[in-house]
Design a protein around this motif. Structure first.
Motif, mmCIF file in Angstrom:
data_model
loop_
_atom_site.group_PDB
_atom_site.id
_atom_site.type_symbol
_atom_site.label_atom_id
_atom_site.label_comp_id
_atom_site.label_asym_id
_atom_site.label_seq_id
_atom_site.Cartn_x
_atom_site.Cartn_y
_atom_site.Cartn_z
ATOM 1 N N GLY A 66 0.827 -1.202 0.000
ATOM 2 C CA GLY A 66 0.000 0.000 0.000
ATOM 3 C C GLY A 66 0.855 1.243 0.000
ATOM 4 O O GLY A 66 2.003 1.238 -0.453
ATOM 5 N N ARG A 125 -12.229 -2.308 -5.788
ATOM 6 C CA ARG A 125 -11.724 -2.887 -4.538
ATOM 7 C C ARG A 125 -12.015 -1.944 -3.385
ATOM 8 O O ARG A 125 -11.768 -0.743 -3.472
ATOM 9 C CB ARG A 125 -10.219 -3.134 -4.613
ATOM 10 C CG ARG A 125 -9.711 -3.786 -3.318
ATOM 11 C CD ARG A 125 -8.223 -3.877 -3.225
ATOM 12 N NE ARG A 125 -7.853 -4.456 -1.930
ATOM 13 C CZ ARG A 125 -6.607 -4.516 -1.476
ATOM 14 N NH1 ARG A 125 -5.615 -4.036 -2.201
ATOM 15 N NH2 ARG A 125 -6.354 -5.038 -0.288
ATOM 16 N N ARG A 126 -12.525 -2.500 -2.315
ATOM 17 C CA ARG A 126 -12.781 -1.745 -1.088
ATOM 18 C C ARG A 126 -11.755 -2.151 -0.046
ATOM 19 O O ARG A 126 -11.574 -3.331 0.260
ATOM 20 C CB ARG A 126 -14.190 -2.034 -0.567
ATOM 21 C CG ARG A 126 -14.567 -1.216 0.675
ATOM 22 C CD ARG A 126 -15.923 -1.633 1.238
ATOM 23 N NE ARG A 126 -15.931 -3.013 1.716
ATOM 24 C CZ ARG A 126 -16.483 -4.023 1.076
ATOM 25 N NH1 ARG A 126 -17.108 -3.825 -0.084
ATOM 26 N NH2 ARG A 126 -16.439 -5.248 1.576
ATOM 27 N N PHE A 127 -11.044 -1.153 0.502
ATOM 28 C CA PHE A 127 -10.095 -1.422 1.577
ATOM 29 C C PHE A 127 -10.845 -1.762 2.861
ATOM 30 O O PHE A 127 -12.051 -1.505 2.988
ATOM 31 C CB PHE A 127 -9.174 -0.219 1.796
ATOM 32 C CG PHE A 127 -8.272 0.058 0.626
ATOM 33 C CD1 PHE A 127 -7.378 -0.898 0.179
ATOM 34 C CD2 PHE A 127 -8.304 1.284 -0.020
ATOM 35 C CE1 PHE A 127 -6.527 -0.646 -0.890
ATOM 36 C CE2 PHE A 127 -7.468 1.550 -1.087
ATOM 37 C CZ PHE A 127 -6.578 0.587 -1.531
ATOM 38 N N SER A 152 -10.824 1.904 -3.532
ATOM 39 C CA SER A 152 -9.564 2.290 -4.171
ATOM 40 C C SER A 152 -9.829 3.083 -5.448
ATOM 41 O O SER A 152 -10.498 2.591 -6.375
ATOM 42 C CB SER A 152 -8.748 1.039 -4.510
ATOM 43 O OG SER A 152 -7.566 1.390 -5.194
ATOM 44 N N TRP A 202 -8.991 5.029 -9.087
ATOM 45 C CA TRP A 202 -8.139 4.849 -10.241
ATOM 46 C C TRP A 202 -7.586 6.219 -10.610
ATOM 47 O O TRP A 202 -8.218 7.235 -10.356
ATOM 48 C CB TRP A 202 -8.913 4.258 -11.421
ATOM 49 C CG TRP A 202 -9.593 2.938 -11.111
ATOM 50 C CD1 TRP A 202 -9.556 2.244 -9.935
ATOM 51 C CD2 TRP A 202 -10.414 2.178 -11.997
ATOM 52 N NE1 TRP A 202 -10.306 1.102 -10.025
ATOM 53 C CE2 TRP A 202 -10.841 1.021 -11.286
ATOM 54 C CE3 TRP A 202 -10.833 2.340 -13.321
ATOM 55 C CZ2 TRP A 202 -11.657 0.059 -11.856
ATOM 56 C CZ3 TRP A 202 -11.650 1.371 -13.884
ATOM 57 C CH2 TRP A 202 -12.056 0.239 -13.165
ATOM 58 N N GLY A 262 0.014 4.259 -10.027
ATOM 59 C CA GLY A 262 -0.107 4.442 -8.584
ATOM 60 C C GLY A 262 1.237 4.578 -7.888
ATOM 61 O O GLY A 262 2.299 4.502 -8.507
ATOM 62 N N TYR A 313 1.837 2.778 -4.902
ATOM 63 C CA TYR A 313 1.857 1.732 -3.875
ATOM 64 C C TYR A 313 3.199 0.997 -3.879
ATOM 65 O O TYR A 313 3.900 0.945 -4.895
ATOM 66 C CB TYR A 313 0.737 0.718 -4.110
ATOM 67 C CG TYR A 313 -0.645 1.321 -4.116
ATOM 68 C CD1 TYR A 313 -1.136 2.003 -3.008
ATOM 69 C CD2 TYR A 313 -1.471 1.207 -5.229
ATOM 70 C CE1 TYR A 313 -2.402 2.552 -3.005
ATOM 71 C CE2 TYR A 313 -2.741 1.751 -5.240
ATOM 72 C CZ TYR A 313 -3.200 2.432 -4.125
ATOM 73 O OH TYR A 313 -4.452 2.979 -4.139
#
Length: 317
Positions: free
Chosen positions: A149, A195-197, A203, A205, A270, A272
Motif C-alpha cells: 500500500g 476494490r474496497r479497503f 480504491s 483509479w 499508482g 503503492y
C-alpha cells in the motif's frame, strides 16, 4: 571474591601454570605481572590453600595446586563450550519466526519461499498469519510483516520489496463483446470492478492529464466491489468487467492471453509499494535476520514483482 574476580583469578593461575611464570601469564592475558600475582594470591586466600610455590626464578605447583589445575581446566573448557554454543546459534539460526502478511502475497510469494528457507536453516520454524489488516508488530508479538500500500513513516524499520504497479485489465471475451475503452470518459458505459479497503474506502483509479498531473477516478456504480485483490482477478478472468489490479497478480494471465491491458497510455500505475517491516532493534535476533535476508533475496529475484510498466505494452489493446 565475586564470580568475575574468581574467573580472572583462575585464568591467571592456569596461564601462570602453563607458562611457568607470572610474566608469561601477564603477556598472554595482556595485564601486568603484579596483577597476575595479586589474582593468584587472592585465589589462594579464597581457597585457604597454597597453590604454587614461588621463587624468583620458578613456579611449582603444590599437590593442592595440581589438583585444582585439573578442575580449573574442566571449568574453563565448559565455559568455552557455552560461548561456542551461543556463537554457533548465531551462525546457524534456530527458533520460531512470527510473520504477518496479506493473503495474496503470502500465498503467491511468501509460501513458495519457505521451503528454500527451511532447507537453508532447518532450525527455523514459522508462524504465519494471513491477514490484510494493519497489525501492531510490537503489541501483537510479530517478528516481521509484509505490507503493501502507501507506506507511512513509523518507528518500524521498512525494507523495500518492490513497487506495486497497478494496471487496468479485462478478459478478451468481455472486450470483444463490450468494446475497448479509448479514454477514461468511456469507462462510464462499462462494467467496472472495484476494490474496497478494510477501512471502507474504495480504491480510486488515476489517469495522467495533458498538463502532466493526474486525475482521480472513482469507480462509482461498480457492478462488483470486493475487499480482496485476488477476487478482482477472478472476476476479470470470468469476463465480468474491467478491474484495476496489481501487475504482480495478473502478469501470468497477461502472458497467457487470458487478460489484456486497457488504457495503458493514460492510466497511472499508482504509488503503492510492498515493504518488509520489523521493529527496530540494535541486535536483531539471528532467526529474524536470517529470515529477512533470505526473503529479500528471493523477492528481488521474483520477476513478477518487478515488471516495468513498459513491459505491459505488448498486452495492451
Amino acid at each position: 571474591m565475586d564470580s568475575a574476580q574468581r574467573i580472572r583469578a583462575i585464568l591467571s593461575f592456569v596461564r601462570a601454570a602453563d607458562g611457568g611464570s607470572f610474566a608469561a601469564a601477564a603477556r598472554s592475558l595482556g595485564i601486568s605481572s603484579a596483577a597476575v600475582s595479586k589474582n593468584v594470591a587472592g585465589l589462594e586466600r579464597a581457597l585457604g590453600v597454597r597453590l604454587m610455590n614461588r621463587t624468583t626464578r620458578t613456579l611449582t605447583l603444590t599437590a593442592e595446586g595440581a589438583a585444582f589445575l585439573h578442575q580449573a581446566r574442566v571449568a574453563l573448557t565448559a565455559l568455552d563450550a557455552a560461548v561456542d554454543s551461543v556463537a554457533a546459534g548465531r551462525v546457524e539460526p534456530g527458533g520460531k519466526v512470527r510473520i504477518s502478511t496479506s493473503a495474496g502475497f503470502g500465498r503467491d510469494q511468501l509460501m513458495p519461499a519457505l521451503p528454500g528457507l527451511l532447507a537453508r536453516h532447518p532450525g527455523l520454524s514459522f508462524d504465519v498469519d494471513f491477514d490484510d489488516r494493519r497489525v501492531d508488530l510490537v503489541q501483537e508479538g510479530y517478528d516481521l510483516a509484509l505490507r503493501g500500500g502507501t507506506i507511512t513513516d513509523s518507528a518500524l524499520v521498512s525494507r523495500p520489496v518492490c513497487r506495486l504497479n497497478m494496471a487496468l485489465v479485462a478478459a478478451p471475451a468481455y472486450l470483444a463483446h463490450e468494446g475497448v475503452p479509448r479514454t477514461p470518459a468511456e469507462l462510464g458505459r462499462h462494467r467496472l470492478l472495484a476494490r474496497r479497503f478494510l477501512g471502507g474506502r474504495v480504491s480510486p483509479w488515476a489517469f495522467h492529464t495533458a498538463g502532466g498531473g493526474t486525475d482521480a477516478f472513482e469507480p462509482e456504480g461498480a457492478v462488483l466491489t470486493v475487499s480482496a485483490p485476488e477476487a478482482l482477478v477472478q472476476a476479470a478472468l470470468a469476463g465480468i468487467g474491467i478491474a484495476q489490479v496489481g501487475v504482480h497478480h495478473v502478469w501470468e494471465h497477461l502472458r497467457a492471453g487470458t487478460l489484456q491491458v486497457v488504457l495503458a497510455d493514460c492510466h497511472h500505475p499508482g504509488t503503492y509499494e510492498m515493504t518488509l517491516q520489523y521493529p527496530h532493534r540494535a541486535l536483531l535476533a539471528p532467526r529474524v535476520r536470517a529470515t529477512i535476508d533470505y526473503l529479500l533475496d528471493v523477492f528481488a529475484a521474483d520477476e513478477t514483482l518487478h515488471v516495468p510498466i513498459a513491459a505491459l505494452r505488448p498486452f495492451a489493446v
